[in-house]
Design an enzyme around this catalytic site. Structure first.
Site, PDB file in Angstrom:
ATOM      1  N   ASP A 275      -3.298  19.833  12.002  1.00  0.00           N
ATOM      2  CA  ASP A 275      -2.642  18.546  11.160  1.00  0.00           C
ATOM      3  C   ASP A 275      -3.846  17.317  11.800  1.00  0.00           C
ATOM      4  OD1 ASP A 275      -2.382  16.096   9.983  1.00  0.00           O
ATOM      5  OD2 ASP A 275      -0.070  16.099  10.099  1.00  0.00           O
ATOM      6  N   TRP A 276      -4.074  16.696  11.283  1.00  0.00           N
ATOM      7  CA  TRP A 276      -5.036  15.707  11.087  1.00  0.00           C
ATOM      8  C   TRP A 276      -5.107  14.993  12.850  1.00  0.00           C
ATOM      9  CZ3 TRP A 276      -6.236  17.952   7.383  1.00  0.00           C
ATOM     10  CH2 TRP A 276      -6.944  18.482   7.230  1.00  0.00           C
TER      11      TRP A 276
END
Ligand code: BGC
Length: 870
Positions: A275-276
């Site tokens: 995920d970011w």
């Protein structure tokens, strides 16, 4: 790896109610095929298996630098990527990858079909629609030059107030799995790679980057992992690991999750992306993380790891290059599977009307009629001839939730306009807001500028330090401030009378903050901010704080704004004049709006009052109650007119203290860009609601599975204990015998259905449950027949009183009947044994319930499952 306990055996069973012996017929004689389209949509065989390119030769031709280039993202030089960009290697015919959100449509700077929130898709209980939903995103994503979709999201709804519940597929793993399999086939069938997210136990937003989900093995396997497993079997190209920790280890660092579970148990062949910014170490590569996203440094605290640091580690012998090769191969294999290597597949055109048709069909099919007393809905001709429509989301369509799933829609209509259009001649519709979302500028009489105690207003300072007193802060429209400028206003604010106020910061062309007594109260712009999903009527971002203020008490106030691009998930375009307004709603004004709504309701024959919540990424709801002052609004409207329909635009459950006073409640979720038309069609009876709740609606904040202990939610010292185990959603309500407001699976119709002729036979790896459903009303309508399984008399582990094991969405004309067959397979008969670390059939006599919801059982029978065969 599954237990080999087959064949199962069906023993003669007694129908408890009727005391009849079930007659077993040979399976072949009884089996009716599932409709073809449904079968196709739910097949979970990997759809793309073709290999076009020799990936190993490609890999051999790559330099270490080139390989590392694929293992992390970077800025898109063309500025087209929605959320992330991985450069290609031109000399080898490897194209760049553009990644885009998200679960409710394609999210780039350009408009796209804004589909209904995924929770509404889950409410359709319809894999055929899920496949179409996926196909719209696959096609539009490819057309928008994107290659990887950061969707679907399948985190189970565990916490009813979690901010992203609207983005996911409800509280039941079987339902989420059936929907996600079809959706992935839809996305990848268009040549776009799908990413299932967020792996795993990412169930609320509070402290989401740090929280440690302490979840037992059984709950992980029975509740949180199954939809991911189904996604893998459906051929998903990529898995996004989550921000949170699971049992002490960050999900993106977990060998147990990324390698032992995902690859060795589920057979995943694609790649894992973070995920970011959810990457923490180089060791993650060994554990099973293949790609770091977005790979764009976020200051010195957030360096990119899978780039120079990884190169140094490989060159120094600390990390074997074979691990880099493994990750690169996984990415290239998926690109190859989609035909993206060596030239790439041609990109389609966007079909705006086809996307709109899917958005509309999902909005119609996922609408859940929660209550309908005395035929309040559909609205009659008489009702439409004298109809009061109340509430801000009747005027401004709340088409989606907030955060990375927000999509700039191709088009949208106001629900009130759609109602007027569809109702046509003879309709008389009177709209009142009931709630003042805009407010009015805070008057100079309650403001005192800093350093000028005799004056009124606030002291304005420009970036060149020049100052002046502004009586009000209202630089909007033709009075806007210049592009890209910065301003600050300082002074005190003194409430004239004691009461509950709303203070509002409204901006356009930039971002702003408002502080009171030195504490930041509100912000607009920035990635996460306080702005409402509903702009002001002049198009500004508007953030509201509700405060109890004492008369005469002076509070220090500071307001700052800065013009410029960026800000918010959909961003602020560059080059816009800077607009700012400091507004308020006084207690009297709020009361006047409520009274106006009640008067309009009392004067009308029928009423539709729209209510909403604002589900958004990054923030959980503080309570399940509707945001203020909507409960007061609905209550006073319903008190004035019993023929009141409440139209809910919410992403998840809300409390309904006023329920008993209303005529009808229609749950429209966040219905996507065609939501206004669908809403109007359903209210007017031109379409029949057929959705079912994919989440339980609780009676109060206290009566939910996680409310009993802060250890469960929001966690203590960074640890959330999932010690409710498998008792998530309706499993908990049933086990604890807690009455919900509306149970999982609930949904009414404008027509009625009757169930009969239940028969169960052994079939394949389990049983076929067969029954008949008749439409006993006067209208064609959709029914979702649901099959639940009870535990054995002497269960091998604690089991839920009822768990969903199958369902079928049916469309039946009036007076007609359908025969339904639902198969209960070995997996549905099994529980996760923590002794064997594997699935094991829960053998013995078990009840089978067929009904309209988890609490509305229409037919009941029993099966006896045995391990080990005849
Ligand atoms: C979200 C993801 C999303 C990503 C890219 C993250 O903050 O958790 O769901 O795909 O951003 O926008």
């Amino acid at each position: 790896m599954t237990t080999m306990l087959m064949p199962l055996r069906l023993r003669p069973v007694r129908l408890r109610a009727a005391r009849l012996l079930v007659v077993l017929l040979p399976a072949a004689f009884c089996t009716l095929p599932v409709p073809m389209a449904a079968q196709e949509a739910t097949q979970i065989a990997a759809p793309f298996r073709t290999r076009h390119t020799d990936v190993d030769s490609l890999l051999q031709a790559m330099t270490l630098e080139e390989k590392l280039g694929l293992l992390h993202g970077t800025e898109d030089p063309a500025g087209k990527a929605g959320a992330g960009y991985v450069p290609g290697i031109e000399r080898l015919g490897i194209p760049p990858l553009r990644l885009t959100d998200g679960p409710a449509g394609i999210r780039t700077a350009l408009p796209a079909t804004a589909l209904p929130a995924p929770v509404m898709l889950a409410a359709t209980f319809d894999p055929v629609l899920a496949r179409r939903f996926g196909a719209v995103m696959g096609r539009e994503g490819r057309a928008r030059e994107q290659d990887v979709l950061l969707s679907p999201m399948v985190n189970i709804v565990r916490v009813p107030q979690a901010g992203r519940n609207f983005e996911t597929l409800g509280e039941d793993p079987l339902l989420a799995g059936r929907i996600v399999a079809a959706e992935i086939r839809g996305i990848e069938g268009e040549g776009m790679l799908a990413t299932v997210k967020h792996f795993v136990a990412n169930n609320f937003e509070r402290d989401r980057l740090r929280i440690d989900a302490a979840v037992g093995e059984r709950a992980l396997h029975e509740i949180y992992l199954p939809a991911f497993e189904v996604a893998v079997r459906a051929g998903v190209g990529s898995v996004m690991c989550a921000y949170n920790k699971v049992n002490g280890t960050h999900a993106c660092d977990s060998r147990r999750l990324l390698t032992e579970t995902l690859r060795e148990r589920f057979g995943f062949e694609g790649w894992v992306m973070s995920d970011w910014y959810a990457r923490h170490s180089l060791e993650a590569l060994e554990a099973g993380l293949d790609q770091e996203m977005p790979g764009v440094s976020f200051g010195p605290m957030q360096p990119v790891l899978f780039s120079d640091s990884l190169r140094v580690a490989v060159e120094g012998g600390g990390v074997p290059e074979a691990l880099v090769d493994r990750a690169v191969r996984r990415i290239l294999n998926q690109m190859d599977r989609m035909g993206m290597l060596g030239g790439g597949a041609p990109r389609p055109e966007i079909d705006v009307e086809a996307g709109a048709a899917t958005a509309r069909d999902v909005a119609l099919a996922g609408a859940v009629l929660l209550r309908n007393e005395h035929g309040t809905l559909p609205l009659t001709r008489d009702g439409v001839a004298s109809l009061a429509v109340i509430g801000p989301t009747a005027k401004t369509l709340l088409y989606g939730g907030g955060g990375s799933s927000q999509v700039p829609p191709f088009r949208q209509e106001s629900p009130i306009a759609a109602l007027e259009r569809r109702a046509g001649v003879g309709a008389h519709i009177h709209y009142v807001a009931g709630i003042d979302l805009d407010g009015v500028p805070v008057p100079s009489t309650v403001l005192t500028p800093a350093g000028e105690p005799e004056a009124s207003g606030l002291m304005r300072t420009a970036s060149d330090s020049t100052t002046q007193v502004d009586p009000v802060v209202d630089y909007t429209g033709s009075n806007a401030l210049p592009v890209d400028t910065e301003w600050t206003w300082i002074g005190t604010f003194t409430a004239p009378v004691t009461g509950d106020y709303e203070l509002k910061l409204q901006t356009g062309g930039g971002s702003g903050t408002l502080s009171l007594d030195g504490n930041r109260l509100l912000s607009t712009g920035g990635f996460f901010n306080d702005a409402s999903l509903i702009p002001t009527s002049d198009g500004l971002s508007s953030a509201t704080a509700r405060l109890h203020l004492e008369a005469g008490e002076a509070r220090d106030m500071e307001l700052s704004v800065r013009g410029g691009a960026g800000g918010g998930f959909l961003g602020t375009p560059a080059g816009q004049p800077l607009q700012v307004r400091l507004a308020w709603v006084t207690p009297e004004r709020r009361q006047a709006f409520l009274e106006e709504a009640a008067a309009a309701a009392g004067a009308a024959r029928a009423v539709v009052v729209f209510a909403y919540d604002e589900g958004t990424e990054g923030r959980d709801r503080p309570t399940l109650a509707l945001p203020e002052p909507q409960d007061a609004l609905v209550a006073s409207v319903a008190a004035a007119n019993p023929r009141t329909t409440v139209l809910l635009n919410t992403g998840d459950p809300v409390l309904m203290p006023w329920l008993g006073e209303t005529g009808a409640v229609l749950q429209m979720w966040y219905p996507g860009q065609e939501g206004a038309d669908a809403t109007a069609a359903l209210l007017l009876g031109e379409a029949v609601p057929g959705g079912r709740l994919p989440v339980t609606f609780p009676l109060s904040d206290e009566l939910t599975p996680i409310a009993s202990a802060s250890e469960r939610y929001p966690g203590v010292e960074g640890r959330a204990s999932y010690d409710e185990g498998i008792y998530v959603g309706y499993r908990w309500y049933d086990a604890e015998d807690v009455q919900p407001l509306f149970p999982f699976g609930h949904g009414l119709s404008y027509t009625t259905f009757a169930y009969s002729a239940l028969r169960i036979t052994t079939a394949g790896d389990g049983f076929d449950v067969r029954f008949r459903v008749r439409n006993t009303g006067a209208l064609e309508g959709s029914e979702v027949a649901q099959v639940y399984l009870g535990p054995p008399d002497d269960p091998p582990a604690n089991m839920a009183p009822r768990q969903l094991v199958g369902f079928e969405r049916l469309r039946i004309p009036p007076g007609e009947e359908r025969e339904v067959t639902v198969h209960i397979g070995e997996r549905q008969l099994s529980y996760w044994s923590v002794e064997e670390h594997d699935w094991s059939v829960a053998s013995g006599r078990r009840a089978v319930y067929v009904g309209r919801s988890s609490r509305d059982v229409r037919l009941r029978d029993e099966i006896t499952a045995e391990e080990g065969g005849h």
